[in-house]
Scaffold this motif. Structure first.
Motif, mmCIF file in Angstrom:
data_model
loop_
_atom_site.group_PDB
_atom_site.id
_atom_site.type_symbol
_atom_site.label_atom_id
_atom_site.label_comp_id
_atom_site.label_asym_id
_atom_site.label_seq_id
_atom_site.Cartn_x
_atom_site.Cartn_y
_atom_site.Cartn_z
ATOM 1 N N THR A 154 15.212 -0.661 -38.517
ATOM 2 C CA THR A 154 13.783 -0.308 -39.020
ATOM 3 C C THR A 154 12.808 -0.402 -38.188
ATOM 4 O O THR A 154 11.863 0.726 -38.302
ATOM 5 N N CYS A 155 12.676 -1.577 -37.544
ATOM 6 C CA CYS A 155 11.312 -1.831 -36.714
ATOM 7 C C CYS A 155 11.632 -1.460 -35.098
ATOM 8 O O CYS A 155 10.599 -1.080 -34.588
ATOM 9 N N GLY A 156 12.637 -1.287 -34.553
ATOM 10 C CA GLY A 156 13.076 -1.330 -33.342
ATOM 11 C C GLY A 156 12.752 -2.395 -32.397
ATOM 12 O O GLY A 156 13.072 -2.258 -30.990
ATOM 13 N N ASN A 157 12.721 -3.619 -32.873
ATOM 14 C CA ASN A 157 12.340 -4.950 -32.048
ATOM 15 C C ASN A 157 13.715 -5.279 -31.785
ATOM 16 O O ASN A 157 14.788 -5.431 -32.332
ATOM 17 N N HIS A 158 14.055 -6.095 -30.507
ATOM 18 C CA HIS A 158 15.163 -6.300 -29.883
ATOM 19 C C HIS A 158 15.307 -7.737 -29.941
ATOM 20 O O HIS A 158 14.435 -8.642 -30.042
ATOM 21 N N TYR A 159 16.449 -8.202 -30.431
ATOM 22 C CA TYR A 159 16.989 -9.611 -30.354
ATOM 23 C C TYR A 159 17.927 -10.027 -29.286
ATOM 24 O O TYR A 159 18.694 -9.204 -28.567
ATOM 25 N N PRO A 160 18.051 -11.234 -28.956
ATOM 26 C CA PRO A 160 19.021 -11.586 -27.689
ATOM 27 C C PRO A 160 20.580 -11.236 -28.058
ATOM 28 O O PRO A 160 21.005 -11.059 -29.270
ATOM 29 N N PRO A 161 21.183 -11.279 -27.063
ATOM 30 C CA PRO A 161 22.753 -10.567 -27.215
ATOM 31 C C PRO A 161 23.403 -11.990 -27.917
ATOM 32 O O PRO A 161 22.825 -13.130 -27.643
ATOM 33 N N ALA A 162 24.296 -11.678 -28.704
ATOM 34 C CA ALA A 162 24.846 -12.653 -29.673
ATOM 35 C C ALA A 162 26.140 -11.959 -29.912
ATOM 36 O O ALA A 162 26.435 -10.634 -30.389
ATOM 37 N N ASP A 163 27.143 -12.732 -30.607
ATOM 38 C CA ASP A 163 28.407 -12.221 -31.152
ATOM 39 C C ASP A 163 28.314 -11.371 -32.377
ATOM 40 O O ASP A 163 28.731 -10.426 -32.606
#
Length: 285
Positions: free
Chosen positions: A20-29
């Protein structure tokens, strides 16, 4: 960008992206339970619930970089078709390096190559947290500083050691200054580019200052999608923050509209009109 940098960019572990907003989060399972950006009253979560995607899935969906030369010394880097909120980045070129402003949530090798050919990226910043997008990925690809105001740093959803905080104003490169205006977020900012508009000066504002569809006015909001206005003190704070700078043009967060001339006069007049409506000083007919 060197060949090693390109390999590094290709090898970056995929991160989770809020669709929805395009913000990135850290890699995770698995992705986070919710996007903190969209759960806030200034954004929105789809009625069907939180949606997540990955860089690979966005690319597989047919998205690609859209690079345009906006004016001499200014390059736009967007996404076609638009992704998430749909903002496009602006790359300000100077003799001492380049600033990337308001990165969207998707980038590919074409975008990295175009930025490299234009002189690379020395620093990357954004007008407010809704537009942080792939800011960390850009930083890592070019080993660039991430410049964010102290007031909003807690909204960075993929933290990185390259983060440098600031407040008030920050001269970044020759003729390029970040200015904290407040309003939409406490750290909402603009980039002042003295060489823009043929030397008359330009502001890059995201939606700290919104250029309206006719390209002849601006407005101010706490939330555009949720139709929340700003109080008078916040509007006046935005105007006061940029008043010391000379500018004739305003580029908002999208390709169009652009306020191409007399931007200082238009900003002052638009703010005065906005405040008159807030005070109830104008007839409703």
């Amino acid at each position: 960008m060197t060949e090693d940098d390109a390999r590094y960019a290709d090898a970056m572990a995929p991160s989770w992206i809020c669709a929805t907003c395009g913000n990135h989060y850290p890699p995770a399972d698995s992705p986070p339970v919710a996007c903190v950006i969209c759960a806030d009253e200034r954004q929105w979560v789809p009625p069907s619930g939180q949606r997540w995607t990955t860089p690979r899935d966005v690319r597989a969906g047919g998205h690609r970089s859209d690079v345009r030369h906006v004016e001499p010394g200014l390059i736009g880097i967007g996404v076609d078709p638009p992704f998430a909120i749909g903002q496009r980045a602006l790359l300000i070129q100077t003799v001492e390096g380049n600033l990337l402003w308001d990165p969207p949530g998707f980038l590919d090798q074409d975008a990295l190559r175009e930025a490299s050919d234009a002189g690379g990226v020395r620093a990357v910043s954004a007008s407010h947290p809704h537009f942080y997008g792939a800011i960390t990925e850009w930083s890592r690809a070019f080993r660039a500083d991430i410049l964010l105001p102290d007031a909003d740093v807690g909204w960075l959803t993929r933290p990185d050691p390259a983060l440098v905080t600031w407040s008030g104003s920050l001269p970044v490169l020759p003729g390029v200054t970040l200015v904290q205006c407040g309003g939409h977020f406490p750290g909402s900012a603009v980039a002042h580019w003295a060489a823009g508009a043929g030397g008359a000066g330009a502001l890059l504002t995201g939606d700290t200052i919104i250029v309206t569809p006719g390209g002849d006015r601006v407005t101010f909001v706490r939330s555009a999608p949720n139709r929340l206005p700003l109080p008078e003190r916040a509007v006046q704070g935005v105007v006061d923050a940029v008043r010391p700078y000379q500018f004739d043009r305003i580029y908002g967060g999208w390709w169009q509209p652009v306020l191409r001339s007399e931007a200082q006069r238009v900003l002052e007049n638009s703010a005065e009109r906005y405040i008159q409506w807030l005070r109830g000083e104008l007839p409703l007919d």
